[in-house]
Design a protein around this motif. Structure first.
Motif, PDB file in Angstrom:
ATOM      1  N   MET A 238      -6.249 -93.164  24.300  1.00 44.87           N
ATOM      2  CA  MET A 238      -5.022 -93.998  24.090  1.00 44.87           C
ATOM      3  C   MET A 238      -4.345 -93.219  22.690  1.00 44.87           C
ATOM      4  O   MET A 238      -3.049 -93.326  22.711  1.00 44.87           O
ATOM      5  CB  MET A 238      -5.300 -95.419  23.724  1.00 44.87           C
ATOM      6  N   ALA A 239      -5.019 -92.873  21.710  1.00 43.93           N
ATOM      7  CA  ALA A 239      -4.513 -92.423  20.528  1.00 43.93           C
ATOM      8  C   ALA A 239      -3.741 -90.950  20.968  1.00 43.93           C
ATOM      9  O   ALA A 239      -2.936 -90.497  20.370  1.00 43.93           O
ATOM     10  CB  ALA A 239      -5.364 -92.010  19.431  1.00 43.93           C
ATOM     11  N   ASP A 240      -4.238 -90.372  21.902  1.00 43.42           N
ATOM     12  CA  ASP A 240      -3.730 -89.067  22.461  1.00 43.42           C
ATOM     13  C   ASP A 240      -2.532 -89.038  23.298  1.00 43.42           C
ATOM     14  O   ASP A 240      -2.263 -88.046  23.808  1.00 43.42           O
ATOM     15  CB  ASP A 240      -5.071 -88.145  22.977  1.00 43.42           C
ATOM     16  N   GLY A 241      -2.344 -90.249  23.783  1.00 39.99           N
ATOM     17  CA  GLY A 241      -1.020 -90.194  24.762  1.00 39.99           C
ATOM     18  C   GLY A 241      -1.510 -90.245  26.132  1.00 39.99           C
ATOM     19  O   GLY A 241      -0.448 -90.005  26.775  1.00 39.99           O
ATOM     20  N   ALA A 242      -2.736 -90.373  26.395  1.00 37.48           N
ATOM     21  CA  ALA A 242      -3.089 -90.479  27.764  1.00 37.48           C
ATOM     22  C   ALA A 242      -2.208 -91.536  28.583  1.00 37.48           C
ATOM     23  O   ALA A 242      -2.002 -92.683  28.321  1.00 37.48           O
ATOM     24  CB  ALA A 242      -4.449 -90.649  28.071  1.00 37.48           C
ATOM     25  N   ARG A 243      -1.876 -91.104  30.025  1.00 34.64           N
ATOM     26  CA  ARG A 243      -1.184 -92.086  30.687  1.00 34.64           C
ATOM     27  C   ARG A 243      -2.259 -92.749  31.817  1.00 34.64           C
ATOM     28  O   ARG A 243      -1.816 -93.880  32.219  1.00 34.64           O
ATOM     29  CB  ARG A 243      -0.203 -91.303  31.528  1.00 34.64           C
ATOM     30  N   THR A 244      -3.385 -92.114  32.255  1.00 36.37           N
ATOM     31  CA  THR A 244      -4.273 -92.697  33.280  1.00 36.37           C
ATOM     32  C   THR A 244      -5.627 -92.518  32.569  1.00 36.37           C
ATOM     33  O   THR A 244      -6.199 -91.428  31.750  1.00 36.37           O
ATOM     34  CB  THR A 244      -4.396 -91.792  34.437  1.00 36.37           C
ATOM     35  N   LEU A 245      -6.402 -93.516  32.670  1.00 34.02           N
ATOM     36  CA  LEU A 245      -7.659 -93.328  32.449  1.00 34.02           C
ATOM     37  C   LEU A 245      -8.628 -93.634  33.727  1.00 34.02           C
ATOM     38  O   LEU A 245      -8.101 -94.765  34.557  1.00 34.02           O
ATOM     39  CB  LEU A 245      -8.256 -94.738  31.478  1.00 34.02           C
ATOM     40  N   THR A 246      -9.626 -92.917  33.943  1.00 31.46           N
ATOM     41  CA  THR A 246     -10.280 -93.329  35.295  1.00 31.46           C
ATOM     42  C   THR A 246     -11.745 -93.478  34.715  1.00 31.46           C
ATOM     43  O   THR A 246     -12.463 -92.850  33.938  1.00 31.46           O
ATOM     44  CB  THR A 246     -10.504 -92.207  36.149  1.00 31.46           C
ATOM     45  N   ALA A 247     -12.334 -94.942  35.306  1.00 34.64           N
ATOM     46  CA  ALA A 247     -13.673 -95.076  35.092  1.00 34.64           C
ATOM     47  C   ALA A 247     -14.593 -94.932  36.526  1.00 34.64           C
ATOM     48  O   ALA A 247     -14.044 -95.705  37.446  1.00 34.64           O
ATOM     49  CB  ALA A 247     -13.883 -96.411  34.416  1.00 34.64           C
ATOM     50  N   VAL A 248     -15.607 -94.457  36.354  1.00 32.58           N
ATOM     51  CA  VAL A 248     -16.382 -94.175  37.858  1.00 32.58           C
ATOM     52  C   VAL A 248     -17.692 -94.789  37.408  1.00 32.58           C
ATOM     53  O   VAL A 248     -18.258 -94.298  36.572  1.00 32.58           O
ATOM     54  CB  VAL A 248     -16.189 -92.755  38.247  1.00 32.58           C
TER      55      VAL A 248
END
Length: 168
Positions: free
Chosen positions: A31-41
């Motif tokens: 989130m701090a890095d500016g990610a647009r997508t998080l994927t949890a598997v």
């Protein structure tokens, strides 16, 4: 002018109890890095995931408010989620427009890693399910190593885990 802040070092994952804090670290970093997508598997998102942590859900809500943010979930089954993570199940109703749960095909369920990846450089992966050991990293190369197989699994998966269940 202040120099850029050095990110905290990735946490060690030496047992099952270390995975949830590592996932929380990975989400905060993404989130701090500016990610647009998080994927949890995961096969079933069991107790080792921090989905019921109020602080984490608050941070996720703030991140999901930003334009173009997306949380993807991939599992073989979501049957245990309402029992193991009731706060998350309730919370996600407000964020259904930005949370995309997928179900892996039955023949591929055994190939699902236990991992959190972003679209930049964060990876948190459980490498040894028996001992609970894993690795958290801020190296784009490490994330890319896991991204391609997860992306292939997502492409063969179908939407699942509806927000509401309709009955007759």
């Amino acid at each position: 002018m202040n120099p850029p802040a050095t990110p905290p070092a990735p946490p060690a994952i030496d047992g099952p109890e270390d995975f949830a804090p590592a996932v929380a670290w990975g989400m905060r970093m993404a989130m701090a890095d500016g990610a647009r997508t998080l994927t949890a598997v995961d096969v079933e998102f069991g107790e080792i995931w921090p989905w019921d942590d109020p602080a984490l859900l608050s941070a996720l809500a703030g991140w999901l408010r930003l334009p173009g943010r997306r949380l993807q979930l991939l599992a073989a089954s979501y049957e245990g989620m309402p029992r193991q993570h009731p706060r998350f199940v309730q919370w996600r109703r407000d964020w259904a427009h930005a949370i995309f749960p997928f179900v892996a095909p039955e023949e591929l369920a055994h190939t699902l890693p236990t991992a959190l990846l972003d679209d930049r450089r964060v990876s948190v992966v459980r490498l040894d399910p028996v001992q609970g050991r894993g690795r958290a990293s801020l190296e784009a190369r490490t994330r890319l190593h896991w991204h391609d197989p997860v992306d292939a699994l997502l492409q063969r998966s179908s939407p699942g885990f509806p927000v509401t269940t309709l009955g007759l």
